[in-house]
Scaffold this active site. Structure first.
Site, PDB file in Angstrom:
ATOM      1  N   ASP A  21       0.827  -1.216   0.000  1.00  0.00           N
ATOM      2  CA  ASP A  21       0.000   0.000   0.000  1.00  0.00           C
ATOM      3  C   ASP A  21       0.857   1.259   0.000  1.00  0.00           C
ATOM      4  O   ASP A  21       1.994   1.258   0.470  1.00  0.00           O
ATOM      5  CB  ASP A  21      -0.921  -0.025   1.236  1.00  0.00           C
ATOM      6  CG  ASP A  21      -2.022   1.023   1.159  1.00  0.00           C
ATOM      7  OD1 ASP A  21      -2.457   1.362   0.039  1.00  0.00           O
ATOM      8  OD2 ASP A  21      -2.451   1.502   2.227  1.00  0.00           O
ATOM      9  N   ASN A  69     -11.352  -2.502  -4.707  1.00  0.00           N
ATOM     10  CA  ASN A  69     -10.632  -1.548  -5.559  1.00  0.00           C
ATOM     11  C   ASN A  69     -11.371  -1.225  -6.868  1.00  0.00           C
ATOM     12  O   ASN A  69     -11.026  -0.264  -7.566  1.00  0.00           O
ATOM     13  CB  ASN A  69      -9.205  -2.023  -5.860  1.00  0.00           C
ATOM     14  CG  ASN A  69      -8.264  -1.953  -4.668  1.00  0.00           C
ATOM     15  OD1 ASN A  69      -7.337  -2.751  -4.528  1.00  0.00           O
ATOM     16  ND2 ASN A  69      -8.477  -0.988  -3.782  1.00  0.00           N
TER      17      ASN A  69
HETATM   18  C1  IPE Z   1      -5.465  -2.674   0.196  1.00  0.00           C
HETATM   19  O1  IPE Z   1      -5.142  -1.332   0.016  1.00  0.00           O
HETATM   20  C2  IPE Z   1      -5.533  -3.364  -1.135  1.00  0.00           C
HETATM   21  C3  IPE Z   1      -4.271  -3.528  -1.848  1.00  0.00           C
HETATM   22  C4  IPE Z   1      -3.091  -3.169  -1.424  1.00  0.00           C
HETATM   23  C5  IPE Z   1      -4.380  -4.152  -3.139  1.00  0.00           C
HETATM   24  P1  IPE Z   1      -6.265  -0.192  -0.128  1.00  0.00           P
HETATM   25  O2  IPE Z   1      -5.546   1.084  -0.354  1.00  0.00           O
HETATM   26  O3  IPE Z   1      -7.266  -0.588  -1.133  1.00  0.00           O
HETATM   27  O4  IPE Z   1      -6.953  -0.225   1.312  1.00  0.00           O
HETATM   28  P2  IPE Z   1      -7.726   0.919   2.093  1.00  0.00           P
HETATM   29  O5  IPE Z   1      -8.735   1.480   1.161  1.00  0.00           O
HETATM   30  O6  IPE Z   1      -6.712   1.936   2.489  1.00  0.00           O
HETATM   31  O7  IPE Z   1      -8.297   0.239   3.281  1.00  0.00           O
HETATM   32  C1  IPE Z   2      -1.839   0.155  -3.189  1.00  0.00           C
HETATM   33  O1  IPE Z   2      -1.587   1.523  -3.268  1.00  0.00           O
HETATM   34  C2  IPE Z   2      -2.145  -0.452  -4.531  1.00  0.00           C
HETATM   35  C3  IPE Z   2      -3.551  -0.833  -4.716  1.00  0.00           C
HETATM   36  C4  IPE Z   2      -4.493  -0.737  -3.834  1.00  0.00           C
HETATM   37  C5  IPE Z   2      -3.923  -1.322  -6.019  1.00  0.00           C
HETATM   38  P1  IPE Z   2      -2.757   2.585  -3.263  1.00  0.00           P
HETATM   39  O2  IPE Z   2      -3.182   2.836  -4.670  1.00  0.00           O
HETATM   40  O3  IPE Z   2      -3.836   2.172  -2.342  1.00  0.00           O
HETATM   41  O4  IPE Z   2      -1.998   3.854  -2.707  1.00  0.00           O
HETATM   42  P2  IPE Z   2      -2.537   4.854  -1.605  1.00  0.00           P
HETATM   43  O5  IPE Z   2      -2.903   4.050  -0.407  1.00  0.00           O
HETATM   44  O6  IPE Z   2      -3.713   5.556  -2.206  1.00  0.00           O
HETATM   45  O7  IPE Z   2      -1.375   5.760  -1.345  1.00  0.00           O
HETATM   46 MG    MG Z   3      -4.132   2.430  -0.361  1.00  0.00          MG
END
Ligand code: IPE
Ligand code: IPE
Ligand code: MG
Length: 245
Positions: A21, A69
């Protein structure tokens, strides 16, 4: 110079799971579009894979795309589809040569483009006999959906007369998850500073040791993995028991 040296190689977690993340924030911080953050995560992933191989981790599971997502803007979702397909195509040969078996955990639903599924299938097929490490990519994965799917299979088995007196126990669920042979994660890492599970491996993480870091995923590398493992090695895993003396 790697710090692998100070790990106790006889006590490396067998299964490490990672919520990758912080990609979007990494990019935003640099004035870049969020998608650039996802792209920059590729190097982090393969350095981490190499670190896991070096340390002797047998199972590495990474969260690449959650069932939640899909709620992101269409352009980001389609970038992630294309990107994950490309990532498999760019790395599968190398993963194969390094003895890594690739598996995909998640729902194969109509929203996942056919070309993505095809390259996933080809990668899984190509690497299926490798035994050094299993890299499970959680894609269109959600812990609740996985458990709901397992319950659905219990009902199907019941209706088809296949339960044969099987009592419903935690094992009934475990044996119907996506990969019943996958051991529970010992160590669960989340990058990006959030201290939550976000629907990852809900069932399997019951007794996982948790490790959080503010480091955004694109900045993560094998040294951070070793740091997490070193911390894991200091933990006392009691599983609800007390010391027996
Ligand atoms: C969790 O991260 C999912 C992945 C890393 C693929 P998210 O960014 O989607 O989670 P939340 O929304 O912060 O809980
Ligand atoms: C994790 O990074 C990747 C996925 C969830 C696909 P994010 O896209 O959630 O990045 P942040 O949390 O918004 O910084
Ligand atoms: Mg994220």
């Amino acid at each position: 110079m790697s710090y692998l040296a100070d790990l106790d190689l006889s006590r490396v977690p067998s299964h490490v799971a990672i919520v990758m993340d912080g990609n979007g924030r990494w990019a935003t911080q640099r004035g870049l579009p969020r998608t650039e953050g996802h792209a920059a995560g590729e190097e982090a992933l393969f350095d981490t894979v190499d670190g896991a191989l070096e340390a002797g981790v047998k199972w590495l599971t990474v969260f690449a795309f959650s069932t939640e997502n899909w709620q992101r803007p269409a352009a980001e979702v389609s970038f992630l589809m294309r990107f994950n397909r490309g990532l498999l195509r760019r790395h599968r040969q190398e993963l194969h040569e390094k003895g890594t078996r690739v598996r995909i955990a998640g729902r194969r639903d109509w929203r996942v483009p056919g070309l993505v599924l095809r390259d996933m299938d080809e990668t899984v097929e190509m690497t299926k006999h490798n035994t050094r490490m299993t890299l499970t990519i959680a894609f269109n994965y959600g812990g609740r959906v996985e458990i709901a799917d397992a319950v659905k299979r219990i009902l199907e088995d019941h209706d088809a007369g296949r339960l044969k007196g099987e009592r419903i126990t935690p094992e009934s669920i475990s044996s119907r998850l996506y990969f019943p042979d996958m051991p529970d994660p010992d160590l669960l890492i989340r990058t990006g500073g959030e201290m939550r599970i976000s629907n990852f491996l809900l069932w399997q993480a019951a007794y996982a040791e948790l490790w959080f870091t503010p480091v955004y995923w694109p900045d993560f590398n094998r040294e951070h993995l070793f740091e997490a493992i070193r911390d894991y090695q200091k933990r006392d895993r009691r599983f609800g028991r007390i010391e027996d003396r």
